[in-house]
Design a protein around this motif. Structure first.
Motif, PDB file in Angstrom:
ATOM      1  N   PHE A 127       0.825  -1.203   0.000  1.00 40.24           N
ATOM      2  CA  PHE A 127       0.000   0.000   0.000  1.00 40.24           C
ATOM      3  C   PHE A 127       0.863   1.258   0.000  1.00 40.24           C
ATOM      4  O   PHE A 127       0.550   2.252  -0.654  1.00 40.24           O
ATOM      5  N   GLY A 128       1.969   1.225   0.762  1.00 43.68           N
ATOM      6  CA  GLY A 128       2.868   2.372   0.774  1.00 43.68           C
ATOM      7  C   GLY A 128       3.579   2.542  -0.553  1.00 43.68           C
ATOM      8  O   GLY A 128       3.669   3.651  -1.099  1.00 43.68           O
ATOM      9  N   TRP A 129       4.116   1.448  -1.104  1.00 40.52           N
ATOM     10  CA  TRP A 129       4.797   1.515  -2.399  1.00 40.52           C
ATOM     11  C   TRP A 129       3.828   1.965  -3.485  1.00 40.52           C
ATOM     12  O   TRP A 129       4.192   2.759  -4.363  1.00 40.52           O
ATOM     13  N   LEU A 140       1.659   8.357  -7.443  1.00 44.84           N
ATOM     14  CA  LEU A 140       2.085   9.754  -7.527  1.00 44.84           C
ATOM     15  C   LEU A 140       3.133   9.951  -8.619  1.00 44.84           C
ATOM     16  O   LEU A 140       3.106  10.950  -9.360  1.00 44.84           O
ATOM     17  N   ALA A 141       4.066   8.991  -8.738  1.00 45.62           N
ATOM     18  CA  ALA A 141       5.119   9.100  -9.746  1.00 45.62           C
ATOM     19  C   ALA A 141       4.546   8.992 -11.159  1.00 45.62           C
ATOM     20  O   ALA A 141       4.918   9.759 -12.056  1.00 45.62           O
ATOM     21  N   VAL A 142       3.637   8.041 -11.346  1.00 39.20           N
ATOM     22  CA  VAL A 142       3.033   7.864 -12.664  1.00 39.20           C
ATOM     23  C   VAL A 142       2.234   9.105 -13.062  1.00 39.20           C
ATOM     24  O   VAL A 142       2.302   9.566 -14.210  1.00 39.20           O
ATOM     25  N   LEU A 143       1.490   9.658 -12.130  1.00 42.71           N
ATOM     26  CA  LEU A 143       0.730  10.876 -12.419  1.00 42.71           C
ATOM     27  C   LEU A 143       1.657  12.019 -12.827  1.00 42.71           C
ATOM     28  O   LEU A 143       1.356  12.774 -13.756  1.00 42.71           O
ATOM     29  N   ALA A 144       2.793  12.141 -12.127  1.00 43.94           N
ATOM     30  CA  ALA A 144       3.744  13.208 -12.443  1.00 43.94           C
ATOM     31  C   ALA A 144       4.333  13.023 -13.843  1.00 43.94           C
ATOM     32  O   ALA A 144       4.464  13.981 -14.617  1.00 43.94           O
ATOM     33  N   ILE A 165      13.563   7.945 -13.859  1.00 45.67           N
ATOM     34  CA  ILE A 165      13.695   8.850 -12.709  1.00 45.67           C
ATOM     35  C   ILE A 165      12.563   8.607 -11.711  1.00 45.67           C
ATOM     36  O   ILE A 165      12.780   8.551 -10.497  1.00 45.67           O
ATOM     37  N   ALA A 166      11.356   8.434 -12.243  1.00 45.18           N
ATOM     38  CA  ALA A 166      10.200   8.226 -11.372  1.00 45.18           C
ATOM     39  C   ALA A 166      10.339   6.947 -10.558  1.00 45.18           C
ATOM     40  O   ALA A 166      10.107   6.938  -9.344  1.00 45.18           O
ATOM     41  N   LEU A 167      10.740   5.847 -11.192  1.00 44.87           N
ATOM     42  CA  LEU A 167      10.850   4.577 -10.479  1.00 44.87           C
ATOM     43  C   LEU A 167      11.990   4.596  -9.461  1.00 44.87           C
ATOM     44  O   LEU A 167      11.892   4.012  -8.385  1.00 44.87           O
TER      45      LEU A 167
END
Length: 393
Positions: A76-78, A84-88, A117-119
């Motif tokens: 759930f935390g990951w 959030l990263a995918v949305l960005a 960068i996101a991952l």
């Protein structure tokens, strides 16, 4: 019912996330676009994403259930930071398309760089949160109360959430820090358990650690909303008519830990402080039990002597202040636990975390000793609180 309605949303969200990661890995290297890689990835992703459900369904053997629960909690935390990263990234790609045009030739290269960068950021933030949750802080507050009284030190802790994410050594470290304060009073403001007594590792060892708390007037506690026995899935509890929610083993555990439980009652300490422990509203509702109002609890007390209240949820601060309480001690909020949850907490609570003045009453809310759900903390911290109480006539 809420969990059932949210299940399709959870499934669709994970399908989208898995598809997004596959698209990114496929853009990075041709081997990641093969059927074998995709098959292995989908199986592993499905196992992790379904861990909250399988951990709920599997009753034995216990080590397997514990492993699945912990994997599900971490996921759930990951997943939060992956979303959030995918949305960005998608927002950035949308802006690039609008600026450069739909036929932007380097779009795949941009996706590779931004996705990478996101991952990397998701991994860094998540691993940081896992490590940071185990770092224990001591937070100090100074409180000045009107009226006569002896200066004293109060140690406050809450939200231990003893269960699958509990390390007995961590509780022992917290006890050492509290004893270093040389407190006059130790207060535990609810959510001692995490809805399942069986999940507590080495309960005798943890009870012995609590029993070693050294203070002038002892250790007192109130219950929180998780201090009952209920099956829980992804944070949602399931009500069963034949279940004994009020698990007597929890009360017996507190006795072994030399913790005095205050359920809508008050005690007067040798220094004259009147200590009131409130029943939790959510717990009382599930047990079909009555809960006294602030006025009903405080009106019978001596208004010339200090009145301290232990109330798990910092909900009725105005009513407590008007009834005559001098100091309210709470937990429950975890200060949001994971960013950006700490930002939203400020919108939901009058005092989400920290020290606030409500009329003539001081309110102190701790971010908690343990965690709920993901064993992670980002933007918040695990703490025990040291309160120096002073009086001025």
């Amino acid at each position: 019912m809420i969990a059932i309605f949210l299940a399709p949303v959870y499934i669709l969200l994970n399908v989208y996330l898995a598809r997004w990661v596959l698209r990114w890995t496929g853009a990075c290297h041709h081997l990641c676009g093969t059927k074998a890689f995709r098959a292995v990835f989908i199986v592993l992703y499905a196992l992790v994403a379904s861990a909250p459900l399988t951990g709920f369904l599997v009753q034995s053997p216990y080590p397997l259930r514990q492993f699945l629960r912990q994997v599900g909690n971490y996921w759930f935390g990951w997943m939060l930071y992956l979303v959030l990263a995918v949305l960005a990234v998608e927002l950035a790609l949308f802006v690039i398309r609008r600026v450069r045009g739909k036929d932007f030739e380097q779009m795949q290269q941009v996706r590779r760089v931004q996705g990478g960068i996101a991952l990397v950021l998701v991994c860094m933030v998540s691993f940081y949160g896992m490590a940071h949750a185990k770092r224990l802080y001591v937070t100090d507050y100074d409180v000045m109360l009107q009226g006569a009284g002896e200066d004293m030190t109060v140690a406050l802790l809450a939200d231990l959430h003893l269960g699958y994410s509990t390390d007995p050594a961590y509780i022992e470290r917290a006890v050492e820090k509290i004893n270093d304060m040389q407190p006059d009073l130790v207060v535990i403001a609810g959510d001692i358990f995490d809805n399942e007594y069986e999940a507590v590792p080495e309960p005798e060892r943890i009870a012995a650690a609590l029993a070693s708390l050294d203070s002038t007037y002892g250790t007192y506690a109130c219950w929180g909303n998780h201090d009952l026995s209920e099956p829980i899935l992804a944070g949602f509890t399931w009500d069963t008519a034949d279940e004994n929610k009020n698990d007597p083993r929890m009360t017996e555990f507190l006795k072994k830990g030399n913790v005095t439980l205050l359920e809508d009652r008050a005690v007067t300490l040798p220094n004259g402080v009147q200590l009131v422990g409130r029943c939790d509203p959510a717990r009382s509702k599930k047990l079909a039990a009555e809960r006294l109002s602030p006025a009903e609890l405080i009106d019978p007390l001596d208004p010339t002597r200090p009145i301290f209240v232990i109330d798990h949820q910092p909900k009725e601060l105005e009513a407590l202040a008007q009834a005559g309480a001098d100091l309210d001690l709470s937990g429950h909020t975890h200060d949001g636990q994971l960013f950006p949850g700490n930002l939203f907490m400020r919108l939901l609570w009058g005092n989400a975390c920290g020290q606030e003045q409500v009329g003539e009453m001081a309110s102190i809310v701790t971010s908690g000793l343990g965690v709920w759900g993901p064993d992670m903390r980002v933007g918040t911290r695990s703490e025990v609180v040291c309160i120096s109480v002073h009086f001025s006539e």
